[in-house]
Motif scaffolding. Structure first.
Motif, PDB file in Angstrom:
ATOM      1  N   THR A   2       0.851  -1.178   0.000  1.00 49.90           N
ATOM      2  CA  THR A   2       0.000   0.000   0.000  1.00 49.90           C
ATOM      3  C   THR A   2       0.897   1.241   0.000  1.00 49.90           C
ATOM      4  N   TYR A   3       0.272   2.413  -0.146  1.00 49.71           N
ATOM      5  CA  TYR A   3       1.056   3.645  -0.115  1.00 49.71           C
ATOM      6  C   TYR A   3       1.760   3.807   1.230  1.00 49.71           C
ATOM      7  N   GLN A   4       1.033   3.614   2.336  1.00 46.73           N
ATOM      8  CA  GLN A   4       1.648   3.771   3.652  1.00 46.73           C
ATOM      9  C   GLN A   4       2.766   2.758   3.866  1.00 46.73           C
ATOM     10  N   GLU A   5       2.589   1.549   3.384  1.00 46.14           N
ATOM     11  CA  GLU A   5       3.656   0.543   3.478  1.00 46.14           C
ATOM     12  C   GLU A   5       4.866   0.958   2.649  1.00 46.14           C
ATOM     13  N   THR A   6       4.618   1.569   1.509  1.00 43.77           N
ATOM     14  CA  THR A   6       5.718   2.025   0.652  1.00 43.77           C
ATOM     15  C   THR A   6       6.513   3.133   1.314  1.00 43.77           C
ATOM     16  N   ASP A  12      12.304   3.191   6.466  1.00 41.13           N
ATOM     17  CA  ASP A  12      12.979   2.131   7.212  1.00 41.13           C
ATOM     18  C   ASP A  12      14.201   1.587   6.474  1.00 41.13           C
ATOM     19  N   ARG A  13      14.113   1.521   5.171  1.00 46.40           N
ATOM     20  CA  ARG A  13      15.175   0.888   4.374  1.00 46.40           C
ATOM     21  C   ARG A  13      16.319   1.841   4.056  1.00 46.40           C
ATOM     22  N   ASN A  19      16.184  12.684   9.719  1.00 45.23           N
ATOM     23  CA  ASN A  19      16.053  11.914  10.954  1.00 45.23           C
ATOM     24  C   ASN A  19      17.388  11.670  11.653  1.00 45.23           C
ATOM     25  N   ILE A  20      18.426  11.296  10.878  1.00 41.26           N
ATOM     26  CA  ILE A  20      19.667  10.874  11.522  1.00 41.26           C
ATOM     27  C   ILE A  20      20.859  11.755  11.194  1.00 41.26           C
ATOM     28  N   SER A 119      20.625   6.710  -0.618  1.00 40.17           N
ATOM     29  CA  SER A 119      19.994   7.406   0.496  1.00 40.17           C
ATOM     30  C   SER A 119      18.532   7.686   0.151  1.00 40.17           C
ATOM     31  N   PHE A 120      17.764   8.038   1.141  1.00 44.76           N
ATOM     32  CA  PHE A 120      16.374   8.452   0.955  1.00 44.76           C
ATOM     33  C   PHE A 120      16.299   9.593  -0.048  1.00 44.76           C
TER      34      PHE A 120
END
Length: 433
Positions: A2-6, A12-13, A19-20, A119-120
């Motif tokens: 789903t979109y939220q899972e994506t 997460d990946r 964030n860091i 990276s993101f």
């Protein structure tokens, strides 16, 4: 997925700078080039405008996108970070990238993500380039993430490069002098591509820009040498301005209105005006009417938020994403003039900034409500409260910006004024934004 899972997978990946911090910083263009190559190099299939700078690059990008959109072009806009919704980063004519595109893109690119470990930010840049290609935009305005030379966005060869200004921020990555930082920003200057620098700040920065442009055989305009944006007051929530040509002494525009009312926008608008002139000289069709319509409705056209934005009245509440010494200096000066009542500050920071220098900018004769952004890099409110007390800034600590803002409003009389800021992520957490 789903979109939220994506979206969860991406966070997460992939290492996320917001964030860091430093652990997510991947300087260099190799990974982005590989991602784009796998996509067929979509960034080369439409014209682009590249915007760098320490402060003002987001506002400048949004203004240019609004002007081009009102001129009849289909416009892609890539900016970062987002405030409320990941999809804010990637827009076409002001509309967010669809959720289903993001889901399909990530699903299709999982093998490349596993192979290249990007990276993101690198993934979001490639995603933006791909979407703009699929949407068949006429032009895309691309905001640099950090620096310029080694920023993931720097795989493009634009129609025009714009550099807003240079000041101290992200020194651990970009250098500890203005000259070094300017060198990183000037890294977006390409061979034979005109460049506009919004502000002619000092000799150190000027010399770097001139040398970079000369090496690239790129025409260079310092907008503040050519144009003066003259403040004419505020009416019905819009800032009124004239544009003066410093060379001829004449006014090339009078009575323009803009919904971006931060005083610092006067410097950004000079750069935007110069950029507009360069685009016209290159054959882009931009009428006076389109320009006027765009400037008075930038937020409505492009969805820009958090730049000297008034959230309510009686008491007046303003928020701003200024998050370094140069940006805060300007916004705090403007806030000092907005009300005769008590000044109240709802402030929070991320921990890897020069907090002490920024705290020294705030007035001691004010009420403080210390908070922390919902971000892994956040400086804890109690720690901020302790640091602020060393600067004579006294107040209570709160778990989040909304609790702090509610307390500030409850403590206020109608004539008081409240400033919310210190970090982009503090502003992002405001429920009423």
């Amino acid at each position: 997925m789903t979109y939220q899972e994506t979206i969860g997978y991406l966070y997460d990946r992939l290492p996320v700078f917001q964030n860091i911090g430093a652990r997510a910083f991947k300087p260099g263009l190799t990974t982005t080039r590989e991602l784009c190559k796998a996509l067929g190099d979509p960034q080369d299939k439409y014209p682009t405008i590249h915007v760098a700078g320490t402060n003002g690059k987001g506002s400048t990008s949004h203004m240019l996108a609004a002007i081009l959109q009102k001129s009849g072009y289909k416009v892609g806009l890539y900016t970062s970070p987002h405030l409320k919704d990941f999809r804010e980063r990637i827009r076409v004519n002001g509309a967010f990238v669809p959720e289903d595109f993001i889901v399909k893109f990530v699903d299709d690119q999982k093998s490349n993500i596993d192979r290249l470990s990007p990276s993101f930010f690198e993934v979001t840049v490639a995603m933006a380039f791909s979407y703009f290609g699929e949407a068949k935009v006429d032009v895309a305005v691309i905001e640099v993430g950090m620096g310029g030379r080694l920023d993931s966005t720097n795989v493009i060869t634009p129609e025009l490069s714009v550099i807003t200004n240079i000041s101290f921020d992200h020194m651990q990555f970009l250098g500890d002098t203005l000259g070094k930082i300017a060198g990183e920003k000037a890294g977006i200057i390409k061979d034979n591509v005109p460049v506009v620098v919004s502000e002619d700040q000092n000799n150190e920065i000027r010399d770097v820009m001139v040398a970079a442009a000369k090496k690239a055989n790129a025409s260079l305009i310092f907008a503040s040498r050519v144009y003066e944006v003259v403040y004419q007051g505020v009416r019905e929530g819009k800032m009124l301005i004239d544009i003066k040509d410093k060379v001829s002494g004449s006014r090339v525009a009078e009575g323009l209105a803009t919904d971006l009312t931060g005083a610092y926008q006067l410097k950004n608008i000079a750069g935007v005006w110069a950029a507009k002139e360069v685009l016209i000289s290159k054959g882009w069709k931009i009428s006076e009417d389109a320009l006027a319509d765009a400037l008075q409705s930038v937020s409505a056209i492009t969805g820009l938020k958090g730049r000297w934005q008034q959230l309510r009245t009686q008491p007046d509440v303003y928020c701003d994403t200024a998050h370094n010494t140069a940006g805060l200096t300007l916004t705090l000066a403007q806030f000092a003039s907005v009300s005769k009542g008590v000044k109240r500050f709802v402030v929070g920071f991320v921990g890897d900034k020069d907090i002490s220098t920024m705290l020294s900018l705030f007035p001691q004769d004010a009420a403080y409500y210390f908070c922390q952004p919902s971000n892994m890099r956040a400086l804890k409110a109690k720690e901020l409260q302790s640091m602020a007390s060393e600067h004579g800034l006294l107040g209570k600590a709160y778990e989040n910006v909304n609790e702090a803002l509610e307390a500030a409003i409850n403590d206020s009389l109608p004539a008081d004024a409240i400033y919310v800021g210190g970090s982009t992520f503090v502003v992002a957490d405001i429920k009423s934004l």
